[in-house]
Design an enzyme around this catalytic site. Structure first.
Site, short mmCIF file in Angstrom:
data_model
loop_
_atom_site.label_atom_id
_atom_site.label_comp_id
_atom_site.label_asym_id
_atom_site.label_seq_id
_atom_site.Cartn_x
_atom_site.Cartn_y
_atom_site.Cartn_z
N GLY A 171 -26.55 60.10 13.86
CA GLY A 171 -27.38 59.20 13.04
C GLY A 171 -28.50 58.61 13.88
NE ARG B 294 -24.06 62.20 10.69
CZ ARG B 294 -24.11 61.03 11.32
NH1 ARG B 294 -23.72 60.94 12.56
NH2 ARG B 294 -24.56 59.95 10.71
CG ASP C 164 -18.21 58.63 18.71
OD1 ASP C 164 -19.12 59.05 17.95
OD2 ASP C 164 -17.16 58.12 18.28
CB THR D 107 -24.82 54.78 17.47
OG1 THR D 107 -24.14 54.33 16.27
CG2 THR D 107 -24.04 54.26 18.65
CG ASP E 299 -22.11 52.95 13.63
OD1 ASP E 299 -22.83 52.44 12.75
OD2 ASP E 299 -21.64 54.10 13.55
CG ASP F 232 -19.45 53.52 17.32
OD1 ASP F 232 -20.46 53.65 18.05
OD2 ASP F 232 -19.10 54.41 16.52
NE ARG G 3 -28.08 31.84 3.63
CZ ARG G 3 -27.19 31.03 4.19
NH1 ARG G 3 -27.05 29.81 3.74
NH2 ARG G 3 -26.46 31.43 5.20
NE ARG H 48 -19.59 57.10 12.41
CZ ARG H 48 -20.08 58.23 11.89
NH1 ARG H 48 -19.27 59.05 11.28
NH2 ARG H 48 -21.34 58.54 12.00
N GLY I 287 -24.46 32.95 8.55
CA GLY I 287 -23.63 31.89 7.97
C GLY I 287 -22.76 32.36 6.81
CB ALA I 288 -21.04 35.58 6.15
NE ARG J 154 -18.61 22.14 1.93
CZ ARG J 154 -18.18 23.30 2.41
NH1 ARG J 154 -16.94 23.69 2.18
NH2 ARG J 154 -18.99 24.06 3.10
CG LEU K 32 -25.97 25.22 -5.61
CD1 LEU K 32 -27.42 24.81 -5.75
CD2 LEU K 32 -25.30 25.26 -6.99
CD GLU L 71 -20.17 52.68 6.82
OE1 GLU L 71 -20.84 53.08 5.88
OE2 GLU L 71 -20.29 53.13 7.98
O1 F6P Z 1 -23.16 56.21 12.81
C1 F6P Z 1 -24.23 55.61 12.18
C2 F6P Z 1 -24.03 55.54 10.71
O2 F6P Z 1 -25.16 54.92 10.16
C3 F6P Z 1 -22.75 54.85 10.23
O3 F6P Z 1 -22.84 53.45 10.27
C4 F6P Z 1 -22.60 55.42 8.85
O4 F6P Z 1 -21.26 55.43 8.45
C5 F6P Z 1 -23.12 56.82 9.01
O5 F6P Z 1 -23.95 56.84 10.15
C6 F6P Z 1 -23.91 57.34 7.84
O6 F6P Z 1 -24.27 58.65 8.11
P1 F6P Z 1 -25.27 59.53 7.23
O7 F6P Z 1 -26.66 59.04 7.50
O8 F6P Z 1 -25.04 60.91 7.69
O9 F6P Z 1 -24.89 59.28 5.80
#
Ligand code: F6P
Length: 319
Positions: free
Chosen positions: A11, A72, A103, A125, A127, A129, A154, A171, A185-186, A211, A214, A222
């Site tokens: 990606g 990919r 990775d 990436t 992510d 990750d 918001r 991912r 601020g979620a 309290r 709004l 995901e």
């Molecule tokens: O790894 C990056 C990422 O954007 C992930 O967050 C997501 O799950 C995936 O790639 C989406 O991949 P694609 O663009 O192939 O749908």
């Protein structure tokens, strides 16, 4: 080293262009030919390769996406595909390869290094990750993109007195939801690394309303669950109208942040430096604000630790 190849794979991530630029410019500065490989490992297999010059990377540092394109590659997963790739590298006289990706891309680089090609990986990436590095290129920009979206959601959420579920990418990694959730601020942050109780999410919403609050933002990574089903459940339990926004690929585009451009520039130049020293089978990272490198296989084996302290802080600050 006479020629280095550079490719982006997996990606795309904002900041990849800044990394390519740094590889090209520092390579040329050191009298090394830099060969740009199109569409990741697919372009390598098909010999879709061109020499890059200084001007080929002009006007790209601020652009999202990757000027080398990405893919990919299924073919590269096969032994035959990798054989073709090795042959192409030989034909083009490429002795070193810089792989910018996540990775899966690093695993491919590891295989090429075992076959004798000097390879260096740069983490690209959104992510975040990859456990061996504190940050991957693209993550900071994505968090800012998500944050911008949260601010907009918001506004409308407050006007209507609604709750909003914002689904983000990542991912198996909840970092995008966690960082954007803290900064935005979620009320609740739902990530793959931590279990969650729907009752707890609903209780917070009801307490907030009582309290006078709004709006309510619920961050959802995901893959944790279906955002629309979750929204319906929350609405049924609380009686609060709940809307869902799936941010999708908007998170992967846009101009890279200053942080990502700087990270990418440092990593790109360091990759060339390592290859010039004859290093191979390594990946570059940033740990405690210092550039570092590590063996690819070791790096891929490091287990990602979710920042539990930061997660706990989001709970304290959203009471
Ligand atoms: O790894 C990056 C990422 O954007 C992930 O967050 C997501 O799950 C995936 O790639 C989406 O991949 P694609 O663009 O192939 O749908």
């Amino acid at each position: 080293m006479k020629a280095i190849g550079v490719l982006t794979s997996g990606g795309d991530a904002p900041g990849m262009n800044a990394a390519i630029r740094a590889v090209v410019r520092s390579g040329i500065y050191n009298n090394i030919k830099i060969m740009g490989i199109q569409r990741g490992y697919n372009g390598l297999i098909n010999g879709d390769i061109k020499e890059m010059d200084l001007s080929s990377v002009a006007d790209i540092i601020h652009r999202g996406g990757t000027m080398l394109k990405t893919a990919r590659s299924e073919e590269f997963r096969t032994e035959e595909g990798r054989k073709k790739a090795l042959n192409v590298l030989k034909v083009f006289g490429i002795e070193g390869l810089v792989v910018i990706g996540g990775d899966g891309s690093f695993a491919g680089a590891g295989m090429l290094s075992e076959a004798g090609i000097k390879t260096i990986g740069i983490p690209g990436t959104i992510d975040n990750d990859l456990a061996y590095t504190d940050y991957t290129i693209g993550f900071d920009t994505t968090v800012n993109t998500v944050l911008d979206a949260i601010s907009k959601i918001r506004d409308t959420s407050t006007s209507h007195g609604r709750a909003s579920i914002v689904e983000v990418m990542g991912r198996h990694c909840g970092d995008i939801a966690l960082y954007a959730g803290l900064a935005g601020g979620a009320e609740s942050i739902i990530v793959p690394e931590e279990s969650f109780e729907i009752d707890e999410v609903c209780k917070k919403l009801i307490q907030g309303r009582s309290r006078g609050k709004l709006h309510s933002i619920i961050m959802l990574s995901e893959g944790v669950g279906n955002a629309f089903e979750l929204g319906k459940e929350i609405e049924d339990v609380t009686g609060i109208e709940t809307k869902v926004t799936v941010l999708g690929h908007i998170q992967r585009g846009g101009n890279p942040s200053a942080f990502d451009r700087i990270l990418a520039s440092k990593m790109g130049a360091y990759a060339v430096e390592l290859l010039m020293k004859g290093q191979s089978s390594s990946v570059i990272g940033m740990k405690h604000n210092q550039l570092m490198d590590m063996d690819i296989h070791e790096a891929l084996a490091v287990e990602k630790k979710f920042d539990k302290d930061m997660y706990a802080l989001t709970k304290i600050l959203s009471i």
